[in-house]
Scaffold this motif. Sequence first.
Motif, mmCIF file in Angstrom:
data_model
loop_
_atom_site.group_PDB
_atom_site.id
_atom_site.type_symbol
_atom_site.label_atom_id
_atom_site.label_comp_id
_atom_site.label_asym_id
_atom_site.label_seq_id
_atom_site.Cartn_x
_atom_site.Cartn_y
_atom_site.Cartn_z
ATOM 1 N N LEU B 561 0.843 -1.181 0.000
ATOM 2 C CA LEU B 561 0.000 0.000 0.000
ATOM 3 C C LEU B 561 0.885 1.240 0.000
ATOM 4 N N GLN B 562 0.773 1.992 -1.057
ATOM 5 C CA GLN B 562 1.581 3.204 -1.151
ATOM 6 C C GLN B 562 0.671 4.393 -0.890
ATOM 7 N N LYS B 563 1.092 5.223 0.014
ATOM 8 C CA LYS B 563 0.212 6.304 0.417
ATOM 9 C C LYS B 563 0.589 7.610 -0.269
ATOM 10 N N LEU B 564 -0.397 8.227 -0.821
ATOM 11 C CA LEU B 564 -0.203 9.527 -1.448
ATOM 12 C C LEU B 564 -0.975 10.544 -0.619
ATOM 13 N N LEU B 565 -0.311 11.576 -0.216
ATOM 14 C CA LEU B 565 -0.972 12.596 0.593
ATOM 15 C C LEU B 565 -1.362 13.743 -0.315
ATOM 16 N N LEU B 566 -2.639 13.996 -0.373
ATOM 17 C CA LEU B 566 -3.155 15.080 -1.209
ATOM 18 C C LEU B 566 -3.492 16.234 -0.288
ATOM 19 N N ILE B 567 -2.879 17.358 -0.563
ATOM 20 C CA ILE B 567 -2.983 18.427 0.405
ATOM 21 C C ILE B 567 -3.005 19.762 -0.318
ATOM 22 N N GLY B 568 -3.648 20.716 0.253
ATOM 23 C CA GLY B 568 -3.698 22.050 -0.340
ATOM 24 C C GLY B 568 -4.609 22.921 0.478
ATOM 25 N N LEU B 569 -4.533 24.210 0.246
ATOM 26 C CA LEU B 569 -5.428 25.107 0.963
ATOM 27 C C LEU B 569 -6.858 24.828 0.529
ATOM 28 N N SER B 570 -7.801 25.295 1.320
ATOM 29 C CA SER B 570 -9.178 25.090 0.913
ATOM 30 C C SER B 570 -9.424 25.882 -0.370
ATOM 31 N N GLY B 571 -10.156 25.287 -1.258
ATOM 32 C CA GLY B 571 -10.418 25.933 -2.534
ATOM 33 C C GLY B 571 -9.364 25.650 -3.582
ATOM 34 N N SER B 572 -8.399 24.806 -3.223
ATOM 35 C CA SER B 572 -7.364 24.521 -4.209
ATOM 36 C C SER B 572 -7.729 23.307 -5.048
ATOM 37 N N GLY B 573 -8.858 22.722 -4.788
ATOM 38 C CA GLY B 573 -9.320 21.644 -5.666
ATOM 39 C C GLY B 573 -8.911 20.266 -5.207
ATOM 40 N N THR B 574 -8.445 20.125 -3.964
ATOM 41 C CA THR B 574 -8.085 18.785 -3.487
ATOM 42 C C THR B 574 -9.319 17.905 -3.440
ATOM 43 N N ARG B 818 4.352 8.201 0.714
ATOM 44 C CA ARG B 818 5.465 8.095 -0.226
ATOM 45 C C ARG B 818 5.642 9.371 -1.017
ATOM 46 N N ILE B 819 4.589 10.099 -1.218
ATOM 47 C CA ILE B 819 4.696 11.316 -2.003
ATOM 48 C C ILE B 819 3.613 12.279 -1.535
ATOM 49 N N VAL B 820 3.939 13.543 -1.555
ATOM 50 C CA VAL B 820 2.954 14.551 -1.197
ATOM 51 C C VAL B 820 2.503 15.232 -2.478
ATOM 52 N N ILE B 821 1.225 15.215 -2.705
ATOM 53 C CA ILE B 821 0.675 15.913 -3.857
ATOM 54 C C ILE B 821 0.108 17.228 -3.338
ATOM 55 N N PHE B 822 0.745 18.287 -3.699
ATOM 56 C CA PHE B 822 0.347 19.590 -3.168
ATOM 57 C C PHE B 822 -0.452 20.322 -4.234
ATOM 58 N N CYS B 823 -1.653 20.696 -3.875
ATOM 59 C CA CYS B 823 -2.538 21.337 -4.832
ATOM 60 C C CYS B 823 -2.505 22.846 -4.687
ATOM 61 N N VAL B 824 -2.368 23.520 -5.789
ATOM 62 C CA VAL B 824 -2.477 24.972 -5.785
ATOM 63 C C VAL B 824 -3.439 25.346 -6.902
ATOM 64 N N SER B 825 -4.377 26.190 -6.585
ATOM 65 C CA SER B 825 -5.297 26.643 -7.616
ATOM 66 C C SER B 825 -4.655 27.806 -8.351
ATOM 67 N N LEU B 826 -4.472 27.626 -9.646
ATOM 68 C CA LEU B 826 -3.825 28.678 -10.430
ATOM 69 C C LEU B 826 -4.647 29.957 -10.426
ATOM 70 N N SER B 827 -5.950 29.796 -10.367
ATOM 71 C CA SER B 827 -6.797 30.975 -10.491
ATOM 72 C C SER B 827 -6.855 31.784 -9.197
ATOM 73 N N PHE B 865 7.805 15.531 -3.819
ATOM 74 C CA PHE B 865 6.643 16.406 -3.856
ATOM 75 C C PHE B 865 6.169 16.538 -5.289
ATOM 76 N N LEU B 866 4.894 16.405 -5.460
ATOM 77 C CA LEU B 866 4.305 16.675 -6.768
ATOM 78 C C LEU B 866 3.395 17.881 -6.595
ATOM 79 N N LEU B 867 3.728 18.926 -7.317
ATOM 80 C CA LEU B 867 2.895 20.120 -7.254
ATOM 81 C C LEU B 867 1.855 20.021 -8.350
ATOM 82 N N VAL B 868 0.617 20.111 -7.956
ATOM 83 C CA VAL B 868 -0.461 20.091 -8.938
ATOM 84 C C VAL B 868 -0.994 21.500 -9.065
#
Lengths: 401, 990
Positions: B561-574, B818-827, B865-868
């Motif tokens: 089981l590989q864990k991906l952490l999806l994280i971002g400020l509210s409204g960033s589309g996580t 294993r990896i952090v997926i960091f969400c940023v809303s471009l808009s 880190f994967l920046l989305v």
Amino acid sequence: MSVAELKERHMAATETVNALRERLKQKRLLLLDTDGLSWELRSMNLAVATYARSQGKTPLTFGPTDLVCCRNLQGHTGKFRGGLLGMLTYEVYSLDWTAEKNRIVSASQDGRLIVWNALTSQKTHAIKLPCAWVMTCAFSPSGLSVACGGLDSVCSIFNLNSPTDKDGNSPVARMLSGHKGYVSSCQYVPDEDTHLITSSGDQTCVLWDITTGLRTSVFGGEFQSGHTADVLSVSINGSNSRMFVSGSCDTTARLWDTRVASRAVRTFHGHEGDVNSVKFFPDGNRFGTGSDDGTCRLFDIRTGHQLQVYQQQHGDNDAPHVTSIAFSISGRLLFAGYSNGDCYVWDTLLAKMVLDLGSLQNSHGGRISCLGLSSDGSALCTGSWDTTLKIWAFGGHRRVI
Amino acid sequence: MPSGRANVGDGGVQYSFAMEYHGPPITRDLPRAVPINVDRIPVAAVVSQGSLSDKLALPVVQPILASDITNKFSKELGLGLGSECLVSPTSVIAYERQIGDDDSVSKELLLGLGTETTVSPNSGPSNHDCRLSGELSCLGTLEMNPDGRYGSGDFSDVINSSTELGASTTSHDLSKELLAGVGSSGTLGFSDSFDKSRDLLGSPSDFGVSNTCKESLDINDLSQPDWASTESALSFDYPSSRVSSLQVGDCISEPACDERGNLVVTFRDIESEDGDLTEGLNGAEPEITGLKKEFEVRAKKGTCYRCFKGNRFTEKEVCIVCDAKYCSNCVLRAMGSMPEGRKCVACIGSPIDESKRGNLGKCSRMLKRLLNDLEVRHIMKAEKFCSMNQLPSEYVCVNGKPLCHEELHLLQSCPNPPKKLKPGNYWYDKVSGLWGKEGEKPSKIISPHLNVGGPIKTDASNGNTQVFINGREITKVELRMLQLAGVQCAGNPHFWVNEDGSYQEEGQKNTKGYIWGKAGTKLVCAVLSLPVPSKSTYSCGEQVNNMVSRSLPDYLEQATLQKLLLIGLSGSGTSTMFKQAKILYKDVPFTEDERENIKLLIQGNVYGYLGILLEGRERFEDESLNERMNYNCSRSQTAKLFYTMQQFVSEFTFWFKAGHADENDEKTIYSICPRLKAFSDWLLKIMVSGTLEAVFPAATREYAPLVEELWDNAAIQATYDRRKELEMLPNIASYFLERAVDILRPDYIPSNVDILYAEGITSSNGLACVDFTFPQPASDDVDSADQHDSLLRFQLIRVQARGFGENCKWLEMFEDVRIVIFCVSLSDYDQFAVDGDGTLENKMILSRKFFESIVTHPTYDQLDFLLVLNKFDLFEEKIEQVPLTQCEWFDDFHPLMSRHRSSNSNSNSINNSPSLSQLAFHYVAVKFKRLFSSLTARKLYVSLVKGLEPDSVDEALKYAREILKWDEESANFSLSEYSMYSTEASSFSH
């Protein structure tokens, strides 16, 4: 009024608030003479210590054999980290003793609550949790149920006597949902199986009625009368269960009266880092705190003053965080777990470290995440990120103090 | 010789220090204790038992004043020991010196005890100067202290506590070991263990038996053996046998050591709950063998290994590592909490005895009697599935090559696995699936085409028939079978046998027949005890590929089981990403219950949107009425002057059309009829009071028709047309509002798209996670690598940052991702939000702050880190109207866009001239990458995502998987190869 204008006003107002807050802080420091670790403070600490000596209190001496590890509870097993052949470890995050003194519940990152018989080190219950990220657990005063909470923002109650389903899982007896942030700590109101106080990452503490599953009162939160950051810990006064104290990431500890939810009775400043742990002194008139700044402090709830600082000198900025504290039954000893795996025993009166459990053999290999004293004060249990719980007991001629 | 310095403080703390031994090698024998005669061991007489019971109930024995026991005990002890002075001359001498000035009783006592103790010959004349040799002392002290304790009972007047004695004779770190060794025996502490010993000694016969004292005894379990040894004459041989056997274990690390020199660690093996000392001295394996041997020594008695009672017919539980047998009274104490099944505490963490593998998970009646059902189940499960008890993969050699972990798993999880796999050398014919022990005929036909082990060798089964099957020279028995099956074997042919039994001669195309085709062949096989293919073998080809669906054993489930952490400020589309992943990879993305909840949520949301619309309507109505009023005023003034009939008529008709003539003044296009008005007022009131969630969507059934009417109302439509002016209304609202009538029906079932668009579905709960696997690409044929991939399961953990504060205390709970997926809303670049201090801050800057705090968090050191960069669709629209420089972080964004565009007439050049949004995206990505590398000196992976488009999210998550794969592979490749991989990685990242 246009939006821009509103925004401007809001900005100005916020600035004023911040300025006022700063001034308040200055003033308070002035009043308390607790400007960092100023000489006044030191002298105050000394004063307590000197007074204690004049009263004929001799320093405690602790030999390395006075506290011995007599049980090692292993059972939280198998968290995967890194690579297919990586190490398997589960950190123990929280533990609690029953009132009838020989059972322990522990919560670990394997998503399990385990109830142990501390004497035989047998597991009596293993409860699989719906959410693996559990941060806290507590035994009810009657010992019939356990509560736990974590990142799912819900405090779940499990009845230990309820039959398990075919997979061996215990059903959740009650879900206390309403927090908007993680549940960082929970404690039953002494002698009441139906009330529970939780602290949460949403900056509030909540008193719950377990029978209905509803919030009786919410402490802090909406109006800026409570904590301004995540609340990490609560402790209920043992002699007056209406009073409880909470420690928060805003570096303060606050005293609350459950009848007056609107505002904190008193706010205790002094720490320079997140207050990770608070614990009432056995007499109920003082409480201790443990913080990220590496110190433990003792506050008096009646005067609001800080009585003692328990600090080990370290190099700059590398003081290990205090993760958890507990008082001995008399209050003479303060047990403090540190993030580097140390576990100090402090003489509360003289602010002198008398023993480091981390230096003893059989000590933990990782950060001490939680510790607790059995109800009769005769044994200390420490939980660590090295996946084990250890029970320490006073050895030999050493009386339980 | 050995040097140790003892240091006894006057009244305070005692410390002692050990120094390393630097002297010349020891030439003579070290003093040794002679194994003693059974009867010579000190025995404590029974102390009356009644007084014990109350103490026993406590987890900790309350300290007892030493004095109250001393008298009673010392006499008995003294008597018991008194006869012992004749036993071992060397130690006697040593001890004589040591205790020269003590009274005679204690002298005798110590003399007796001295037989078990190693004391260096040059130990000083006084107790305090006693020196122990470096190596020995670590063992010797262990021995000595317990004895010292006996002594201390006697001297307790002279020396206030035995600790002092212990400490004085022990070097510091050794004493620590000792402490834990002995100390782990209990709450009954140690410095004063005399008291304890009295307790223990006092209840000799009940020791293992009595249930009443069980609990407190349990605490003592570790030290019990040695106390036990003192308790009955029967067990008297114990220390000596112990000693000799121990030495087996310890001598491994120190073979030169003389037997007696080592007779030290009395209860080391049982006591070392975590075994660190023993493990430190010897490797894990020698220890096991040592332990095994040791127990064999005593096994002949057929008694319990702990209490030495019972005979060979007594029911006993066996340790699956060291074969120690315990009777029902001792088993729980000897095995503790059994975190790895039935192992003595000392054996925890050691691999099991392979001969006992068959018994794993098979519970004995005794255990069932002792423990409750749940406990037994847990223990058996732990025993079967804990990783320590798994067959060590390197013990299994296939075709001369030790297997790795994955290969073993592949072998065991194939549809037709070799039964009861034991460590050993095997051969495996990958084409036909034949399987056998090396040098022997085939024993089984397992699933073919498994990628395990090396290539098969010609002499794998040690045949000498010169007939070959798939490159293996077959045995005589097989040849016989072939002949009986009617296969032409003349001329030493080389056969090529497939898994279905079809065979051909090597180099020839046509199948000559099926070996197992005839019914008779199977009979022949049975007679010759040769394997025949099981039915499932034929279909295994497909089954291997369907491995995903097979339920994995528990321990592997964890491991894959590989864990991906999806994280971002509210409204960033996580939340959108998370829902998208659920829809993409789950067969049933949302259960019925979930859908029901989501439906209620959406309906509640729609009422909220309606409320906002109604509020807007009132505002617009007021505005237009005001306008009209102003207009009327001005008109009435001018009317006097420029009144014409025509104007009047046109005016009148307009007003007439607008509504009833009476209420002319009150009506605008934003007005609604009173009934709807009442509803509107009511809804707004609820919204203001903040109880919208409480009232709706419960009241949906009642109000749905009204909503339909409302929505069809011209006024609402007019307001809706001006929705851009309503700031509160989120963009997404129009999607739902346009279908409001459908949605608010009671029988509405939200579609996946509805769910995707809906707000707040996962935000109520701070954390959500979903387990998934990437579906197999249907077209590609699956090679082994992909097969392995398909085993990998992923867990996407989505954390709502809002409820989690900026302190990120909770981050350390995710240290196994294993990896952090960091969400940023471009808009977000032109939007503002209130930060922790209460100041208004650009949301992009807030994102950056959050990013910094997470990236620099010690828990995520060295993590990928994967920046989305999310919401690219919105961004594309916005960038045309609002310049990116709106955000101060991006103030140096000066795209050469306009010039580029105008000058660049050939729009279909190889690189299509990138649009402004593309340029801006790259600019933002580079900004983040620079920030990241300045903070961590590592590489940031960036992905561009439109959260509402499934493909886009799929791509991003697959990209995350690739990153993990590179990560894993890079560990296997050399550095140079890694650089190749990393460039590939960078080409992927935008």
